[in-house]
Design an enzyme around this catalytic site. Structure first.
Site, mmCIF file in Angstrom:
data_model
loop_
_atom_site.group_PDB
_atom_site.id
_atom_site.type_symbol
_atom_site.label_atom_id
_atom_site.label_comp_id
_atom_site.label_asym_id
_atom_site.label_seq_id
_atom_site.Cartn_x
_atom_site.Cartn_y
_atom_site.Cartn_z
ATOM 1 N N ASP A 37 2.074 6.016 -6.614
ATOM 2 C CA ASP A 37 0.772 6.169 -6.233
ATOM 3 C C ASP A 37 -0.267 5.566 -7.213
ATOM 4 O OD1 ASP A 37 -1.434 6.940 -4.802
ATOM 5 O OD2 ASP A 37 -1.395 9.073 -5.130
ATOM 6 N N TRP B 208 -5.976 1.876 -10.016
ATOM 7 C CA TRP B 208 -5.633 0.887 -11.508
ATOM 8 C C TRP B 208 -6.566 -0.462 -10.950
ATOM 9 C CZ3 TRP B 208 -3.625 -4.097 -11.626
ATOM 10 C CH2 TRP B 208 -3.028 -4.475 -12.642
ATOM 11 N N ASN C 214 -0.563 4.605 6.500
ATOM 12 C CA ASN C 214 -1.000 3.437 5.813
ATOM 13 C C ASN C 214 -1.434 2.351 6.840
ATOM 14 O OD1 ASN C 214 1.302 3.466 2.789
ATOM 15 N ND2 ASN C 214 -0.873 4.139 3.179
HETATM 16 C C1 FPP Z 1 -0.169 3.664 -3.432
HETATM 17 O O1 FPP Z 1 -1.410 3.222 -3.927
HETATM 18 C C2 FPP Z 1 0.734 2.645 -3.296
HETATM 19 C C3 FPP Z 1 0.941 2.297 -1.753
HETATM 20 C C4 FPP Z 1 0.437 2.675 -0.393
HETATM 21 C C5 FPP Z 1 1.736 1.324 -1.722
HETATM 22 C C6 FPP Z 1 3.121 1.150 -2.579
HETATM 23 C C7 FPP Z 1 3.327 -0.281 -2.662
HETATM 24 C C8 FPP Z 1 3.725 -0.910 -3.864
HETATM 25 C C9 FPP Z 1 4.142 -0.491 -4.971
HETATM 26 C C10 FPP Z 1 4.147 -2.511 -3.466
HETATM 27 C C11 FPP Z 1 4.949 -2.745 -2.587
HETATM 28 C C12 FPP Z 1 6.559 -2.302 -3.311
HETATM 29 C C13 FPP Z 1 7.529 -3.160 -3.369
HETATM 30 C C14 FPP Z 1 8.692 -2.701 -3.788
HETATM 31 C C15 FPP Z 1 7.406 -4.343 -2.333
HETATM 32 P P1 FPP Z 1 -2.700 3.469 -3.269
HETATM 33 O O2 FPP Z 1 -3.045 1.972 -2.794
HETATM 34 O O3 FPP Z 1 -2.760 4.537 -2.374
HETATM 35 O O4 FPP Z 1 -3.495 3.853 -4.498
HETATM 36 P P2 FPP Z 1 -4.876 4.698 -4.627
HETATM 37 O O5 FPP Z 1 -4.496 6.057 -4.356
HETATM 38 O O6 FPP Z 1 -5.160 4.430 -5.965
HETATM 39 O O7 FPP Z 1 -6.059 4.019 -3.700
#
Ligand code: FPP
EC number: 2.5.1.-
Length: 241
Positions: A20, A25, A68
């Site tokens: 997360d 970031w 998502n």
């Molecule tokens: C959470 O950060 C992350 C996600 C919803 C997606 C995770 C995906 C990756 C790390 C990239 C793809 C991974 C691979 C292994 C191909 P967020 O977007 O919810 O962050 P925030 O809460 O700060 O908005």
């Protein structure tokens, strides 16, 4: 082994991670959310390697939740493109390193081109033994449990299962993770302290470690430190102290 890393006998067999904080970031860096996910995928690569080196047997990464799909369409399209790129460019290396890849989640909701890449990757890496990388994609734990209940109900209707045979073991056997041990350790980055519909059944006795760093800043050393924290916990599985 890295200084301060735990002894191999205390390494958790299965680590689940909620990666997360990519969006926050990116915002702090003045970058697009997608740039945050891109950096996040690079970090995932490093952590998978660190887990394999530490002797972890299974690592489950929450890469895309059922919820998502409701994000801004541009972000969803970008995440799918990133995933496609990841599968196209990383699978050969994962294979060379002995990683077995499997996807859990509602596969039918994924675009066909990604599904085809996933099926190829799973077939290619099927017999690898170093570590199992389980990517939760289009994954929601309640939906997983509902599916399991529906499958068992169908079997009862077909007289292939008696109601009294619906046990914890039987339900576990109908989950996507039927042949995977429950996670010993859950890590969530970014400071949020929720489980967000992730592995609700499987996390019943799991130790949780919340790390106050955004996922793009999470390092292999942080991963080993989380294992140290886990190591310091006493797991009682509901028994008295
Ligand atoms: C959470 O950060 C992350 C996600 C919803 C997606 C995770 C995906 C990756 C790390 C990239 C793809 C991974 C691979 C292994 C191909 P967020 O977007 O919810 O962050 P925030 O809460 O700060 O908005």
């Amino acid at each position: 082994m890295t200084k301060g890393s735990p002894s191999l006998s205390h390494v958790p067999q299965h680590v689940a991670i909620i990666m997360d904080g990519n969006g926050r970031w990116a915002r702090e860096q003045g970058l697009s959310r997608l740039a945050g996910h891109q950096k996040g995928s690079e970090v995932a690569r490093d952590i998978i390697r660190a887990a394999a080196d530490a002797g972890v047997g299974y690592i489950t990464l929450f890469a895309f939740s059922s919820e998502n799909w409701r994000r801004d369409p541009d972000e969803v399209t970008g995440l799918m493109a990133l995933l496609k790129h990841y599968l196209e460019t990383e699978v050969e290396t994962l294979h060379q390193e002995g990683v077995k890849l499997r996807i859990i989640g509602e596969r039918h909701l994924l675009p066909n081109n990604i599904l085809a890449l996933i099926e190829d990757a799973e077939a290619k890496t099927r017999t690898n033994k170093k570590i199992e990388l389980i990517m939760a994609l289009s994954y929601g734990s309640r939906a997983e449990i509902v599916n399991a209940a529906r499958e068992m109900a169908q079997k009862v209707r077909d007289r292939r299962l008696e109601p009294e045979d619906i046990t914890e073991e039987a339900l576990s056997a109908h989950l996507y993770t039927s042949d995977v041990p429950d996670p010993d350790l859950l890590i969530r980055t970014s400071g949020e302290q929720r489980i967000s519909n992730y592995l609700l059944w499987q996390l019943a006795y799991t130790e949780f470690v919340f790390v106050n760093k955004y996922w793009p800043n999470f390092t292999p050393q942080d991963f080993l430190e989380a294992i140290e924290v886990y190591h310091g916990r006493e797991r009682r599985y509901g028994t008295a102290a």
